[in-house]
Design a protein around this motif. Structure first.
Motif, PDB file in Angstrom:
ATOM      1  N   VAL A 218      35.817 -22.639 -32.836  1.00 22.18           N
ATOM      2  CA  VAL A 218      35.422 -22.228 -31.486  1.00 22.18           C
ATOM      3  C   VAL A 218      34.003 -21.660 -31.484  1.00 22.18           C
ATOM      4  CG1 VAL A 218      35.929 -20.633 -29.593  1.00 22.18           C
ATOM      5  CG2 VAL A 218      37.786 -21.844 -30.725  1.00 22.18           C
ATOM      6  N   GLY A 219      33.679 -20.838 -32.500  1.00 19.58           N
ATOM      7  CA  GLY A 219      32.360 -20.211 -32.554  1.00 19.58           C
ATOM      8  C   GLY A 219      31.225 -21.215 -32.626  1.00 19.58           C
ATOM      9  N   ILE A 220      31.345 -22.191 -33.517  1.00 17.38           N
ATOM     10  CA  ILE A 220      30.280 -23.187 -33.663  1.00 17.38           C
ATOM     11  C   ILE A 220      30.257 -24.132 -32.465  1.00 17.38           C
ATOM     12  CG2 ILE A 220      29.481 -25.124 -35.080  1.00 17.38           C
ATOM     13  CD1 ILE A 220      30.338 -23.613 -37.522  1.00 17.38           C
ATOM     14  N   ALA A 221      31.420 -24.383 -31.873  1.00 14.05           N
ATOM     15  CA  ALA A 221      31.460 -25.246 -30.689  1.00 14.05           C
ATOM     16  C   ALA A 221      30.627 -24.651 -29.555  1.00 14.05           C
ATOM     17  CB  ALA A 221      32.904 -25.444 -30.234  1.00 14.05           C
ATOM     18  N   ILE A 222      30.709 -23.340 -29.395  1.00 17.64           N
ATOM     19  CA  ILE A 222      29.918 -22.680 -28.348  1.00 17.64           C
ATOM     20  C   ILE A 222      28.428 -22.814 -28.645  1.00 17.64           C
ATOM     21  CG2 ILE A 222      29.381 -20.428 -27.332  1.00 17.64           C
ATOM     22  CD1 ILE A 222      32.363 -19.724 -27.751  1.00 17.64           C
ATOM     23  N   LEU A 223      28.046 -22.682 -29.913  1.00 14.90           N
ATOM     24  CA  LEU A 223      26.646 -22.840 -30.304  1.00 14.90           C
ATOM     25  C   LEU A 223      26.113 -24.230 -29.944  1.00 14.90           C
ATOM     26  CD1 LEU A 223      24.131 -21.831 -31.912  1.00 14.90           C
ATOM     27  CD2 LEU A 223      25.213 -22.768 -33.959  1.00 14.90           C
ATOM     28  N   GLN A 224      26.973 -25.228 -30.050  1.00 19.65           N
ATOM     29  CA  GLN A 224      26.534 -26.609 -29.815  1.00 19.65           C
ATOM     30  C   GLN A 224      26.180 -26.878 -28.355  1.00 19.65           C
ATOM     31  OE1 GLN A 224      29.835 -28.695 -31.510  1.00 19.65           O
ATOM     32  NE2 GLN A 224      29.100 -28.455 -33.594  1.00 19.65           N
ATOM     33  N   ILE A 225      26.683 -26.046 -27.462  1.00 14.94           N
ATOM     34  CA  ILE A 225      26.318 -26.191 -26.055  1.00 14.94           C
ATOM     35  C   ILE A 225      24.789 -26.066 -25.884  1.00 14.94           C
ATOM     36  CG2 ILE A 225      26.501 -25.106 -23.768  1.00 14.94           C
ATOM     37  CD1 ILE A 225      28.932 -26.697 -24.519  1.00 14.94           C
ATOM     38  N   LEU A 226      24.168 -25.217 -26.715  1.00 18.28           N
ATOM     39  CA  LEU A 226      22.714 -25.058 -26.656  1.00 18.28           C
ATOM     40  C   LEU A 226      22.014 -26.379 -26.951  1.00 18.28           C
ATOM     41  CD1 LEU A 226      22.245 -21.646 -28.504  1.00 18.28           C
ATOM     42  CD2 LEU A 226      21.989 -22.096 -26.052  1.00 18.28           C
ATOM     43  N   GLY A 227      22.546 -27.129 -27.908  1.00 20.56           N
ATOM     44  CA  GLY A 227      21.950 -28.420 -28.238  1.00 20.56           C
ATOM     45  C   GLY A 227      21.981 -29.372 -27.058  1.00 20.56           C
ATOM     46  N   VAL A 228      23.094 -29.382 -26.338  1.00 29.49           N
ATOM     47  CA  VAL A 228      23.216 -30.244 -25.156  1.00 29.49           C
ATOM     48  C   VAL A 228      22.215 -29.812 -24.085  1.00 29.49           C
ATOM     49  CG1 VAL A 228      24.760 -31.004 -23.308  1.00 29.49           C
ATOM     50  CG2 VAL A 228      25.634 -30.733 -25.626  1.00 29.49           C
ATOM     51  N   VAL A 229      22.069 -28.497 -23.900  1.00 28.15           N
ATOM     52  CA  VAL A 229      21.118 -27.979 -22.897  1.00 28.15           C
ATOM     53  C   VAL A 229      19.694 -28.407 -23.242  1.00 28.15           C
ATOM     54  CG1 VAL A 229      20.097 -25.879 -21.934  1.00 28.15           C
ATOM     55  CG2 VAL A 229      22.570 -26.024 -22.261  1.00 28.15           C
ATOM     56  N   PHE A 230      19.294 -28.249 -24.515  1.00 30.15           N
ATOM     57  CA  PHE A 230      17.951 -28.665 -24.936  1.00 30.15           C
ATOM     58  C   PHE A 230      17.735 -30.162 -24.727  1.00 30.15           C
ATOM     59  CE2 PHE A 230      17.967 -24.961 -28.149  1.00 30.15           C
ATOM     60  CZ  PHE A 230      17.411 -24.110 -27.208  1.00 30.15           C
ATOM     61  N   ALA A 231      18.747 -30.955 -25.095  1.00 34.54           N
ATOM     62  CA  ALA A 231      18.636 -32.410 -24.981  1.00 34.54           C
ATOM     63  C   ALA A 231      18.484 -32.835 -23.514  1.00 34.54           C
ATOM     64  CB  ALA A 231      19.855 -33.086 -25.602  1.00 34.54           C
ATOM     65  N   ILE A 232      19.258 -32.224 -22.629  1.00 34.72           N
ATOM     66  CA  ILE A 232      19.182 -32.573 -21.205  1.00 34.72           C
ATOM     67  C   ILE A 232      17.845 -32.150 -20.610  1.00 34.72           C
ATOM     68  CG2 ILE A 232      20.160 -32.037 -18.924  1.00 34.72           C
ATOM     69  CD1 ILE A 232      22.913 -31.954 -20.271  1.00 34.72           C
ATOM     70  N   CYS A 233      17.352 -30.963 -21.016  1.00 33.81           N
ATOM     71  CA  CYS A 233      16.035 -30.517 -20.531  1.00 33.81           C
ATOM     72  C   CYS A 233      14.938 -31.474 -20.981  1.00 33.81           C
ATOM     73  CB  CYS A 233      15.738 -29.097 -21.035  1.00 33.81           C
ATOM     74  SG  CYS A 233      16.720 -27.816 -20.251  1.00 33.81           S
ATOM     75  N   LEU A 234      15.017 -31.920 -22.238  1.00 36.77           N
ATOM     76  CA  LEU A 234      14.018 -32.869 -22.738  1.00 36.77           C
ATOM     77  C   LEU A 234      14.154 -34.206 -22.026  1.00 36.77           C
ATOM     78  CD1 LEU A 234      11.763 -33.488 -24.733  1.00 36.77           C
ATOM     79  CD2 LEU A 234      13.493 -34.057 -26.447  1.00 36.77           C
ATOM     80  N   TYR A 235      15.376 -34.623 -21.773  1.00 34.78           N
ATOM     81  CA  TYR A 235      15.644 -35.873 -21.037  1.00 34.78           C
ATOM     82  C   TYR A 235      14.972 -35.838 -19.667  1.00 34.78           C
ATOM     83  CZ  TYR A 235      18.365 -39.291 -18.335  1.00 34.78           C
ATOM     84  OH  TYR A 235      18.747 -40.324 -17.523  1.00 34.78           O
ATOM     85  N   ARG A 236      15.103 -34.709 -18.983  1.00 32.43           N
ATOM     86  CA  ARG A 236      14.526 -34.587 -17.639  1.00 32.43           C
ATOM     87  C   ARG A 236      13.003 -34.530 -17.679  1.00 32.43           C
ATOM     88  NH1 ARG A 236      17.723 -32.735 -13.437  1.00 32.43           N
ATOM     89  NH2 ARG A 236      16.002 -31.447 -12.679  1.00 32.43           N
ATOM     90  N   SER A 237      12.436 -34.103 -18.817  1.00 35.14           N
ATOM     91  CA  SER A 237      10.983 -33.975 -18.919  1.00 35.14           C
ATOM     92  C   SER A 237      10.288 -35.274 -19.293  1.00 35.14           C
ATOM     93  CB  SER A 237      10.622 -32.905 -19.965  1.00 35.14           C
ATOM     94  OG  SER A 237      11.144 -31.647 -19.589  1.00 35.14           O
ATOM     95  N   ILE A 238      11.053 -36.196 -19.870  1.00 32.52           N
ATOM     96  CA  ILE A 238      10.455 -37.466 -20.296  1.00 32.52           C
ATOM     97  C   ILE A 238      10.260 -38.373 -19.074  1.00 32.52           C
ATOM     98  CG2 ILE A 238      10.802 -39.570 -21.680  1.00 32.52           C
ATOM     99  CD1 ILE A 238      12.398 -37.854 -23.629  1.00 32.52           C
ATOM    100  N   GLY A 239       9.088 -38.952 -18.960  1.00 31.51           N
ATOM    101  CA  GLY A 239       8.792 -39.842 -17.828  1.00 31.51           C
ATOM    102  C   GLY A 239       9.652 -41.085 -17.847  1.00 31.51           C
ATOM    103  N   TYR A 240       9.889 -41.694 -16.690  1.00 36.04           N
ATOM    104  CA  TYR A 240      10.730 -42.866 -16.593  1.00 36.04           C
ATOM    105  C   TYR A 240      10.187 -44.045 -17.373  1.00 36.04           C
ATOM    106  CZ  TYR A 240      13.495 -40.561 -13.033  1.00 36.04           C
ATOM    107  OH  TYR A 240      14.326 -39.708 -12.376  1.00 36.04           O
ATOM    108  N   GLU A 241       8.903 -43.997 -17.664  1.00 37.05           N
ATOM    109  CA  GLU A 241       8.351 -45.089 -18.436  1.00 37.05           C
ATOM    110  C   GLU A 241       8.797 -45.087 -19.872  1.00 37.05           C
ATOM    111  OE1 GLU A 241       5.529 -41.614 -18.846  1.00 37.05           O
ATOM    112  OE2 GLU A 241       6.692 -42.594 -17.264  1.00 37.05           O
ATOM    113  N   LYS A 242       9.436 -43.984 -20.294  1.00 35.07           N
ATOM    114  CA  LYS A 242       9.901 -43.888 -21.680  1.00 35.07           C
ATOM    115  C   LYS A 242      11.279 -44.508 -21.866  1.00 35.07           C
ATOM    116  CE  LYS A 242       6.528 -41.325 -23.416  1.00 35.07           C
ATOM    117  NZ  LYS A 242       5.703 -41.758 -24.527  1.00 35.07           N
ATOM    118  N   ILE A 243      11.945 -44.882 -20.776  1.00 32.56           N
ATOM    119  CA  ILE A 243      13.289 -45.452 -20.878  1.00 32.56           C
ATOM    120  C   ILE A 243      13.249 -46.760 -21.655  1.00 32.56           C
ATOM    121  CG2 ILE A 243      15.246 -46.341 -19.564  1.00 32.56           C
ATOM    122  CD1 ILE A 243      14.544 -44.465 -17.334  1.00 32.56           C
TER     123      ILE A 243
END
Length: 243
Positions: A218-243
């Motif tokens: 459970v402890g490490i699972a909660i930590l992994q939520i941070l990874g998803v947050v970082f990935a989604i933030c980076l996803y939103r920052s990348i321009g559509y031309e990078k798809i």
């Protein structure tokens, strides 16, 4: 300029997280393997289905982390949005696996523990020492030595056992009850033996291992939520031309 700086920060944080993620994955897998191996000595004495399932989930989750970490790094370096989405999905899958492991370890704890005393009692009283029950005999000997216990609830339980009825009565307890194992170590008026019953010792063992599996999962699972947050933030920052 600010956007580029923000992108670099997100990429750096996600890369650092992946290193932590890998380390966490190795830790999760190690805990699962340790739980399985440490319980194998006593597998004949308890219903370990739920215990093994929870440990197996942790081992599988830890093994997948190496692949997922590589996908995350590729997504960061190449700035591929589909890789970041795949990474987020896989991390969430691991998250749910580890949560399931924690829930399973907790929910199965009482079921496993409830069967320990009856199994230990049956083995010590009726099975220990029989030629066709060597695995059970070895499991009891290992339990008594490694868990520092003797008998079901107390050493006196051995006086009611099949083993004692067939013995020459010079030793009231098996040698594995002795704090220092040696020939005839349990003979005499005051043998130096363990006094705690193995039922209690095994129950404490299962509780501690399941608490470890559940807590770390459970402890490490909660930590992994941070990874998803970082990935989604980076996803939103990348321009559509990078798809």
């Amino acid at each position: 300029m600010a956007l580029d700086y923000g992108m670099k920060c997100l990429k750096f944080m996600l890369c650092v997280f992946n290193l932590v993620f890998w380390a966490a994955g190795i830790a999760v897998m190690s805990v699962g393997i340790f739980a399985r191996v440490s319980a194998s000595n006593y597998s004949a004495l308890m219903d370990e289905g739920g215990f093994k399932s929870a440990a197996n989930i942790l081992i599988a989750a830890g093994a997948l982390v190496m692949i997922i970490g590589a996908i995350g790094c590729c997504g960061v370096v190449k700035e591929k949005k589909w890789l970041l989405l795949l990474y987020s999905f896989l991390v969430m899958m691991i998250f749910f696996l580890e949560i399931a492991s924690g829930i399973m370890a907790y929910s199965q704890r009482d079921k496993v523990i409830s069967k320990i005393e009856s199994m230990v009692n049956k083995t010590i009283i009726g099975d220990y020492g029989k030629d066709d029950k060597k695995k059970l005999t070895e499991a009891i000997d290992k339990a008594q030595q490694e868990l520092k216990c003797c008998g079901v609830t107390a050493p006196s339980d051995w006086s009611k056992s099949y083993w004692f009825s067939k013995s020459d009565k010079t030793e009231p307890f098996p040698e594995s009850c002795c704090k220092t194992v040696a020939s005839k170590c349990s003979a005499g008026k005051k043998p130096v033996i363990y006094t705690e019953g193995c039922s209690t010792a095994l129950q404490d063992f299962v509780r501690s291992k399941m608490a470890t599996i559940g807590g770390i999962g459970v402890g490490i699972a909660i930590l992994q939520i941070l990874g998803v947050v970082f990935a989604i933030c980076l996803y939103r920052s990348i321009g559509y031309e990078k798809i």
